[in-house]
Design a protein around this motif. Structure first.
Motif, short mmCIF file in Angstrom:
data_model
loop_
_atom_site.label_atom_id
_atom_site.label_comp_id
_atom_site.label_asym_id
_atom_site.label_seq_id
_atom_site.Cartn_x
_atom_site.Cartn_y
_atom_site.Cartn_z
N VAL A 449 0.95 -1.20 -0.09
CA VAL A 449 0.12 -0.28 -0.04
C VAL A 449 0.90 1.26 0.00
CG1 VAL A 449 -1.74 1.16 1.22
CG2 VAL A 449 -1.88 -1.25 1.06
N PHE A 450 1.85 1.33 0.69
CA PHE A 450 2.91 2.33 0.70
C PHE A 450 3.48 2.64 -0.76
CE2 PHE A 450 7.55 3.30 0.66
CZ PHE A 450 7.30 4.61 1.08
N LYS A 451 3.77 1.59 -1.48
CA LYS A 451 4.39 1.78 -2.83
C LYS A 451 3.27 2.20 -3.69
CE LYS A 451 6.88 -1.47 -4.55
NZ LYS A 451 7.38 -2.74 -5.01
N LEU A 452 2.27 1.81 -3.64
CA LEU A 452 0.93 2.41 -4.39
C LEU A 452 0.63 3.76 -4.23
CD1 LEU A 452 -1.31 -0.91 -4.56
CD2 LEU A 452 0.18 -0.05 -6.29
N LEU A 453 0.51 4.07 -2.80
CA LEU A 453 0.22 5.27 -2.39
C LEU A 453 1.30 6.36 -3.03
CD1 LEU A 453 -1.37 5.07 0.94
CD2 LEU A 453 -2.46 6.07 -1.00
N ARG A 454 2.55 6.06 -2.72
CA ARG A 454 3.78 6.80 -3.15
C ARG A 454 3.50 7.22 -4.59
NH1 ARG A 454 9.35 4.14 -3.48
NH2 ARG A 454 7.93 3.39 -5.15
N ASP A 455 3.49 6.10 -5.21
CA ASP A 455 3.34 6.25 -6.80
C ASP A 455 2.14 7.05 -7.46
OD1 ASP A 455 5.65 4.60 -6.99
OD2 ASP A 455 4.68 2.87 -7.51
N PHE A 456 0.96 6.75 -6.78
CA PHE A 456 -0.11 7.39 -6.88
C PHE A 456 -0.01 8.86 -6.62
CE2 PHE A 456 -4.36 8.95 -5.90
CZ PHE A 456 -5.04 8.71 -7.11
N PHE A 457 0.44 9.23 -5.77
CA PHE A 457 0.66 10.61 -5.44
C PHE A 457 1.61 11.49 -6.37
CE2 PHE A 457 -0.58 9.88 -0.81
CZ PHE A 457 -2.17 10.12 -0.85
N ILE A 458 2.64 10.90 -6.46
CA ILE A 458 3.41 11.44 -7.34
C ILE A 458 3.02 11.75 -8.84
CG2 ILE A 458 5.90 11.08 -8.61
CD1 ILE A 458 6.95 9.92 -6.04
N MET A 459 2.38 10.60 -9.34
CA MET A 459 1.76 10.66 -10.84
C MET A 459 0.88 11.50 -10.78
SD MET A 459 1.85 6.77 -11.74
CE MET A 459 1.32 6.96 -13.49
N THR A 460 0.02 11.82 -9.61
CA THR A 460 -1.21 12.60 -9.88
C THR A 460 -0.52 14.06 -9.77
OG1 THR A 460 -2.74 11.16 -8.59
CG2 THR A 460 -3.39 13.59 -8.53
N LYS A 461 0.40 14.54 -8.96
CA LYS A 461 1.14 15.69 -8.75
C LYS A 461 1.70 16.03 -10.29
CE LYS A 461 2.77 19.42 -7.03
NZ LYS A 461 1.85 20.61 -6.88
N THR A 462 2.24 15.17 -10.75
CA THR A 462 3.01 15.46 -12.21
C THR A 462 2.30 15.63 -13.16
OG1 THR A 462 4.65 13.91 -11.43
CG2 THR A 462 4.56 14.61 -13.62
N TYR A 463 1.09 14.83 -13.27
CA TYR A 463 -0.04 15.25 -14.38
C TYR A 463 -0.85 16.35 -14.13
CZ TYR A 463 1.32 10.63 -16.47
OH TYR A 463 1.84 9.51 -17.18
N ARG A 464 -1.16 16.71 -12.87
CA ARG A 464 -1.72 17.64 -12.62
C ARG A 464 -1.21 19.15 -12.60
NH1 ARG A 464 -4.15 17.53 -6.50
NH2 ARG A 464 -5.16 15.66 -7.46
N ASP A 465 0.10 19.24 -12.70
CA ASP A 465 0.81 20.23 -13.02
C ASP A 465 0.73 20.69 -14.47
OD1 ASP A 465 1.42 20.73 -10.25
OD2 ASP A 465 3.43 19.81 -10.52
N HIS A 466 0.44 19.90 -15.39
CA HIS A 466 0.15 20.37 -16.68
C HIS A 466 -1.00 20.54 -17.13
CE1 HIS A 466 3.87 17.99 -16.36
NE2 HIS A 466 4.49 18.80 -17.41
N ASP A 467 -1.21 21.33 -18.12
CA ASP A 467 -2.41 21.85 -18.52
C ASP A 467 -3.43 20.78 -19.02
OD1 ASP A 467 -3.65 24.15 -21.31
OD2 ASP A 467 -4.47 23.39 -19.41
N PRO A 468 -4.60 20.33 -18.52
CA PRO A 468 -5.42 19.40 -19.00
C PRO A 468 -5.57 19.50 -20.33
CG PRO A 468 -6.09 20.30 -16.66
CD PRO A 468 -5.25 21.20 -17.57
N ALA A 469 -5.94 20.74 -21.07
CA ALA A 469 -6.11 20.88 -22.36
C ALA A 469 -5.13 20.37 -23.34
CB ALA A 469 -6.42 22.29 -22.61
N ALA A 470 -3.94 20.05 -22.92
CA ALA A 470 -2.78 19.58 -23.58
C ALA A 470 -2.94 17.98 -23.46
CB ALA A 470 -1.58 20.13 -23.28
N ASN A 471 -3.95 17.43 -22.89
CA ASN A 471 -4.08 15.93 -22.90
C ASN A 471 -2.75 15.46 -22.22
OD1 ASN A 471 -6.30 14.64 -24.33
ND2 ASN A 471 -5.96 16.39 -25.65
N THR A 472 -2.35 16.06 -21.03
CA THR A 472 -1.21 15.38 -20.48
C THR A 472 -1.73 15.20 -19.03
OG1 THR A 472 -0.79 17.55 -19.67
CG2 THR A 472 0.47 16.85 -21.73
N GLN A 473 -2.69 14.37 -18.93
CA GLN A 473 -3.55 14.09 -17.75
C GLN A 473 -2.59 13.13 -16.95
OE1 GLN A 473 -6.52 12.76 -20.06
NE2 GLN A 473 -7.67 14.46 -20.24
#
Length: 473
Positions: A449-473
């Motif tokens: 669970v720790f590994k999945l949560l860590r990867d999920f938070f990092i991926m969420t933060k990385t994709y959220r920092d980009h413009d959703p209109a650029a399809n970089t979700q």
């Protein structure tokens, strides 16, 4: 219109949309007679997707992961023996001096199960630890001798313990030891799948402006660097090791190359899922189910509880293997390819009179394009679409990976349900064997669970920092 780099398609630049019968030539030929003044060339509407570059995420090495997986197997096997052979030694007239009835446990069976489940650890040790960089000299041959010795000793111990298990039990019970072989033949056929040649943690991408040319070998691409144009936002990724086949993504507007890449990634993903399912089933079968099969007929135990332990073992190993094989870098690679693939949505009959174009396998279609295919009328969904209309494999691939967090969310949800269930059962348990079993397995699942949560938070933060209109979700 989604953002991205606008680029003219190199395939059929003269096609036009929307028109079912008209076609416009290049900018310098046939301009006028057969072209409608309000038609927009498809090439000017094609958008090259932008991709997110994930940060460096620490991943477990193969040897480290195999050690953890093997220790988990030993723990769950020991817990199953606790469930089977526990005693009430604290009672004054129990006539038991130990917490377990050790005299009822077959030591040869325990040794056989421990050795057979160490096969992945031994193979990983031979492939990754006992490696000599040179191909000649005394050191090279010494390493080869050590590798052969390790393998031979493991096989000899397996044969020795297996012989005593077969001789001390009936042939019917001995057949339980060979049932997984039938499952292996169903999944992989008469082939020996390498453990850590294609199935390893994804390394960090290599950024650059060069796109490697590709050739095929057994459905896997190999790379040789050549100078050609590609997007710097689509770096090449692949397994470590000079001799390992590479899986990578190239930003291109050549539809057949995109579909070929999707086919290769689909095959690799299916192979990984087969490995995960087979190895998780094997761990639960040998570590928790086989001890039940060889238990004495006169032994009394809680059938529901030991059955639950088998299921929890399978789910725990399944999640651990999924978290290792489907790393964030690998999911990002599948997401990039899905963005280039796109999806076709079937259009209902009421839109049959809307102008459309005839679908061509050599054309990159922009978002919103209407095409006529032998399977019906379809509308393009995505930044650009290179998929074949009505192709079920393309539909499934886009559904699974067009959002990079889909698979990660499902895994995290399953892990959360498993942990909550174990915690709920732990609170309700009163027997010491039940508390010990749930507590140790819960501790092992916390790591996943720790590994999945860590990867999920990092991926969420990385994709959220980009413009959703650029399809970089």
């Amino acid at each position: 219109m989604p953002g991205g780099r606008r680029i003219f398609s190199r395939i059929q630049p003269g096609s036009a949309y929307p028109s079912s019968t008209k076609s416009c030539g290049s900018s310098g030929s046939h301009a006028g007679d057969d072209r409608e003044p309000n038609l927009i060339p498809l090439a000017s509407m094609v958008v090259l997707p932008k991709h997110v570059v994930l940060p460096e995420i620490p991943m477990d090495g193969n040897m480290h992961f195999e050690i953890i997986l093997y220790l988990l197997g030993l723990v769950v096997m020991g817990l199953q023996y606790v469930n089977l052979y526990k005693t009430v030694w604290w009672l004054p007239h129990s006539h038991a001096n130990y917490a377990l009835n050790f005299y009822l446990i077959d030591p040869y069976l325990v040794s056989f199960l421990a050795i057979i489940m160490s096969r992945r650890l031994v193979v990983c040790f031979v492939q990754e630890v006992l490696v000599c960089r040179t191909s000649q000299g005394v050191v090279y041959w010494l390493v080869q001798v050590v590798r052969v010795t390790v393998v031979v000793c493991t096989v000899m111990m397996l044969v020795y313990t297996g012989y005593y298990v077969i001789t001390e039990h009936s042939p019917l019970y001995s057949l339980f030891l060979g049932y997984p072989l039938a499952t292996y033949l169903i999944l992989f056929g008469f082939t020996v799948k390498p453990l850590y040649r294609r199935y390893q943690a994804w390394p960090r991408p290599v950024a650059g402006m060069e796109r490697p040319s590709t050739k095929h070998r057994g459905g896997v691409r190999e790379s040789s660097p050549q100078s050609s144009s590609t997007s710097p936002s689509c770096p090449m990724t692949g397994p470590s090791g000079d001799k390992d086949p590479l899986l990578f993504h190239n930003c291109t507007l050549t539809p057949d190359v995109v579909r070929e890449e999707v086919e290769i990634l689909k095959t690799d993903f299916n192979d990984r899922m087969k490995q995960v399912l087979f190895n998780s089933m094997l761990s639960a079968y040998y570590m928790t189910f086989v001890p039940l099969c060889f238990a004495q007929n006169t032994l009394y135990y809680d059938t529901w509880w030991v059955g639950q332990h088998v299921c929890l073992t399978w789910l725990s190993t399944f999640l651990m293997l999924m978290a290792h094989f489907l790393s964030p870098r690998y999911l990002d690679l599948l997401h990039r390819s899905a963005l280039h693939l796109g999806r076709w949505q079937r259009v209902e009959g009421r839109h049959v009179h809307v102008p459309y174009s005839a679908w061509s396998e050599l054309q990159v279609w922009p978002q919103g394009a209407l095409v006529k295919h032998v399977r019906g009328l379809f509308k393009a969904e995505g930044v650009n679409v290179t998929a074949e209309p009505g192709n079920s494999m393309h539909i499934r691939f886009y559904f699974l990976f067009h959002q990079p967090l889909h698979v990660m969310t499902w895994l995290l949800g399953l892990a959360g349900i498993l942990v909550l269930y174990q915690f709920f059962r732990l609170v309700q348990s009163s027997h010491w064997s039940h508390v010990l079993s749930l507590a140790l397995m819960l501790f092992c699942n916390f790591y996943t669970v720790f590994k999945l949560l860590r990867d999920f938070f990092i991926m969420t933060k990385t994709y959220r920092d980009h413009d959703p209109a650029a399809n970089t979700q």
